[in-house]
Design a protein around this motif. Structure first.
Motif, PDB file in Angstrom:
ATOM      1  N   ALA A   1       0.986  -1.329   0.142  1.00 29.52           N
ATOM      2  CA  ALA A   1      -0.042   0.117   0.017  1.00 29.52           C
ATOM      3  C   ALA A   1       0.763   1.352   0.210  1.00 29.52           C
ATOM      4  O   ALA A   1       0.521   2.066  -0.833  1.00 29.52           O
ATOM      5  CB  ALA A   1      -0.932  -0.100   1.158  1.00 29.52           C
TER       6      ALA A   1
ATOM      7  N   LEU B   1       2.607   1.579  -3.306  1.00 27.90           N
ATOM      8  CA  LEU B   1       1.713   2.248  -4.307  1.00 27.90           C
ATOM      9  C   LEU B   1       1.444   3.876  -4.233  1.00 27.90           C
ATOM     10  O   LEU B   1       1.227   4.551  -5.105  1.00 27.90           O
ATOM     11  CB  LEU B   1       0.390   1.443  -4.579  1.00 27.90           C
ATOM     12  CG  LEU B   1       0.248  -0.137  -5.196  1.00 27.90           C
ATOM     13  CD1 LEU B   1      -0.741  -0.843  -4.639  1.00 27.90           C
ATOM     14  CD2 LEU B   1       0.755  -0.261  -6.440  1.00 27.90           C
ATOM     15  N   PHE B   2       1.315   3.961  -2.956  1.00 33.70           N
ATOM     16  CA  PHE B   2       0.877   5.408  -2.489  1.00 33.70           C
ATOM     17  C   PHE B   2       1.935   6.322  -2.856  1.00 33.70           C
ATOM     18  O   PHE B   2       1.976   7.480  -3.887  1.00 33.70           O
ATOM     19  CB  PHE B   2       0.743   5.545  -0.992  1.00 33.70           C
ATOM     20  CG  PHE B   2       0.303   6.835  -0.533  1.00 33.70           C
ATOM     21  CD1 PHE B   2      -1.211   6.936  -0.832  1.00 33.70           C
ATOM     22  CD2 PHE B   2       0.904   7.762   0.066  1.00 33.70           C
ATOM     23  CE1 PHE B   2      -1.890   8.281  -0.736  1.00 33.70           C
ATOM     24  CE2 PHE B   2       0.205   8.795   0.434  1.00 33.70           C
ATOM     25  CZ  PHE B   2      -0.944   9.133   0.267  1.00 33.70           C
TER      26      PHE B   2
ATOM     27  N   LEU C   1       4.398   5.473  -5.127  1.00 37.47           N
ATOM     28  CA  LEU C   1       4.536   5.444  -6.435  1.00 37.47           C
ATOM     29  C   LEU C   1       3.816   6.651  -7.084  1.00 37.47           C
ATOM     30  O   LEU C   1       4.066   7.134  -8.256  1.00 37.47           O
ATOM     31  CB  LEU C   1       4.158   4.166  -7.339  1.00 37.47           C
ATOM     32  CG  LEU C   1       4.601   4.019  -8.553  1.00 37.47           C
ATOM     33  CD1 LEU C   1       5.907   3.925  -9.048  1.00 37.47           C
ATOM     34  CD2 LEU C   1       4.010   2.519  -8.975  1.00 37.47           C
ATOM     35  N   GLN C   2       2.450   6.508  -6.877  1.00 38.05           N
ATOM     36  CA  GLN C   2       1.392   7.543  -7.376  1.00 38.05           C
ATOM     37  C   GLN C   2       1.946   8.740  -7.219  1.00 38.05           C
ATOM     38  O   GLN C   2       1.916   9.784  -8.187  1.00 38.05           O
ATOM     39  CB  GLN C   2       0.267   7.416  -6.457  1.00 38.05           C
ATOM     40  CG  GLN C   2      -0.994   8.246  -7.424  1.00 38.05           C
ATOM     41  CD  GLN C   2      -2.163   7.947  -6.909  1.00 38.05           C
ATOM     42  OE1 GLN C   2      -2.570   7.329  -5.803  1.00 38.05           O
ATOM     43  NE2 GLN C   2      -3.205   8.961  -7.306  1.00 38.05           N
TER      44      GLN C   2
ATOM     45  N   LEU D   1       5.007   9.246  -9.755  1.00 40.18           N
ATOM     46  CA  LEU D   1       4.753   9.422 -11.208  1.00 40.18           C
ATOM     47  C   LEU D   1       4.175  10.746 -11.207  1.00 40.18           C
ATOM     48  O   LEU D   1       4.270  11.410 -12.358  1.00 40.18           O
ATOM     49  CB  LEU D   1       3.610   8.082 -11.482  1.00 40.18           C
ATOM     50  CG  LEU D   1       4.226   6.766 -11.566  1.00 40.18           C
ATOM     51  CD1 LEU D   1       2.992   5.790 -11.772  1.00 40.18           C
ATOM     52  CD2 LEU D   1       5.223   6.745 -12.580  1.00 40.18           C
TER      53      LEU D   1
ATOM     54  N   VAL E   1       1.816   7.575 -18.508  1.00 39.51           N
ATOM     55  CA  VAL E   1       1.469   7.356 -17.037  1.00 39.51           C
ATOM     56  C   VAL E   1       0.339   6.448 -16.868  1.00 39.51           C
ATOM     57  O   VAL E   1       0.430   5.735 -15.822  1.00 39.51           O
ATOM     58  CB  VAL E   1       1.379   8.638 -16.604  1.00 39.51           C
ATOM     59  CG1 VAL E   1       0.120   9.627 -16.759  1.00 39.51           C
ATOM     60  CG2 VAL E   1       1.523   8.651 -14.972  1.00 39.51           C
TER      61      VAL E   1
ATOM     62  N   GLY F   1       0.485   2.889 -15.066  1.00 41.41           N
ATOM     63  CA  GLY F   1      -0.397   2.849 -13.866  1.00 41.41           C
ATOM     64  C   GLY F   1      -1.209   1.578 -13.995  1.00 41.41           C
ATOM     65  O   GLY F   1      -1.370   0.552 -12.969  1.00 41.41           O
TER      66      GLY F   1
END
Lengths: 313, 84
Positions: free
Chosen positions: A34, A37-38, A40-41, A44, A252, A256
């Motif tokens: 989690a 991913l957070f 990474l967002q 990005l 992007v 994703g």
């Protein structure tokens, strides 16, 4: 070699040494995914805004395709195709630029500026006018399909018999902190006087255009028109399609989706292995049910596969 | 707990997931609704987990945390694509 196999085994399969739970499915691992991913967002987002040429929103939307697809939908329904109008395209382009400049995503700007202002500014004096908006789509086909599938008036705009002209703008920029492609589609029809389309000076037009519904996603309005008898040939700009597909090094959205699929299938595999081994061994443990987890992971995978990230207004 | 009990419970979870997927697809072009539906779907999944384990009399904080963490992973992955 044995150590490697043992290491993998502990991570992907339930084992008594790891509390009958694969290490890759323990709380710490889920928390790690989690957080990863957070972050990474955020990463990005940061890179796509700072370096749009490297990582950005890749779209392949062309004005011509939007117009052709729109006209295909009309002709399928037995309606006349719409004619490209340079003034409506100019109005659409200015509307898109205004949305980027004022950072909003709506028919009416926070300062009260309506689409009709942009149309009138180009000296297109309409009898009927309408607007469809789209963003975050990657292909022209997806945009028109989304509008046609809408129950909020977009389809009605495309199939409106009162329109004769169309203008489209496809513009890239940063909206709400995210890089995106905006598509603005404007429809209209001018009053025909003595066999020709006429324009009028703004002063002659009364009343001010009033949308049927200010809250509605699309506008379709009618207004009184006073002709000054100027022919369209004297005022209409030449046909200059505006199409600027942005092709960064890495898309992007595709990135994703790839990450989402990777995590989805990774977790799906782990939970399948987990549930099979637990069922085979007949183990009872204090844990959530893998079948339930599999269902929510399938929700993630199906959504990633089925749903487009684009939105319309 | 018998087979019928589990079947009914899993059918309910399947309905929650299917409803979430349908809602996400149906309102796919509305960003706010998309987030709302995704959040409601995973909340439904967590709620189902708590309810199911409570009835089984095996509910613990560890289990609640497991459901919550997996929900967070799913929401984070969806957010990568749909920019919640």
């Amino acid at each position: 070699m044995k150590r490697v196999v043992r290491y993998i085994n502990r991570h992907v399969a339930p084992h008594h040494e790891t509390g009958e739970k694969a290490l890759a499915l323990r709380h710490e691992a889920l928390l790690f995914y989690a957080i990863f991913l957070f972050l990474l967002q955020f990463g990005l987002h940061f890179v796509s805004v700072r370096f749009p040429g490297i990582l950005g929103f890749a779209s392949n939307i062309a004005v011509d395709d939007i117009i052709n697809d729109t006209n295909k939908e009309r002709t399928t329904q037995g309606l006349k195709p719409l004619k490209f109008d340079g003034r409506l395209s100019q109005a659409a382009s200015e509307k898109a630029s205004y949305m980027f400049a004022k950072n909003y995503w709506a028919h009416t700007a926070p300062d009260g500026m309506t689409p009709w202002f942009f149309i009138q500014k180009t000296k297109y004096y309409y009898l009927y006018a309408g607007e469809n908006l789209a963003k975050d789509f990657q292909t022209s086909k997806d945009v028109v399909e989304a509008w046609m599938g809408s129950k909020a008036g977009h389809r009605e705009n495309i199939l409106n018999v009162n329109y004769s002209d169309i203008g489209v703008a496809v513009t890239n920029g940063v909206l709400d902190g995210f890089e995106t492609t905006l598509v603005v589609q404007m429809f209209g029809s001018e009053k025909i006087v003595s066999g020709m389309v006429a324009a009028a000076s703004p002063k002659e037009i009364e009343p001010e255009p009033t949308p049927v519904s200010l809250e509605g996603p699309t506008f379709n309005i009618e207004k009184k028109f006073v002709s000054s008898g100027v022919s369209v040939a004297a005022t209409q700009p030449s046909y200059t399609p505006i199409s600027n597909p942005l092709i960064p090094l890495v898309d992007v959205v595709a990135l994703g989706k790839s990450v989402s699929y990777t995590f989805g299938f990774f977790l799906l595999g782990l939970f399948l292995v987990d549930s099979l081994i637990i069922a085979r061994k007949g183990l009872v443990r204090i844990s959530g049910h893998s079948v339930a987890h599999i269902m929510v992971v399938i929700l993630l995978l199906a959504t990633t596969w089925l749903v487009s990230p684009g939105t319309i207004r | 707990m018998n087979y019928r009990f589990h079947l009914l419970h899993y059918a309910l979870l399947l309905a929650i997931i299917a409803l979430g997927l349908f809602g996400f697809w149906y309102f796919s072009f509305n960003r706010n609704l998309r987030f709302g539906i995704a959040a409601l779907s995973v909340l439904g999944y967590v709620g189902w987990g708590v309810w199911h384990h409570c009835i089984e009399k095996r509910l613990s904080w560890s289990i609640v945390l497991e459901y919550l963490l997996l929900s967070l992973v799913v929401l984070s992955a969806l957010s990568l694509i749909f920019r919640f």
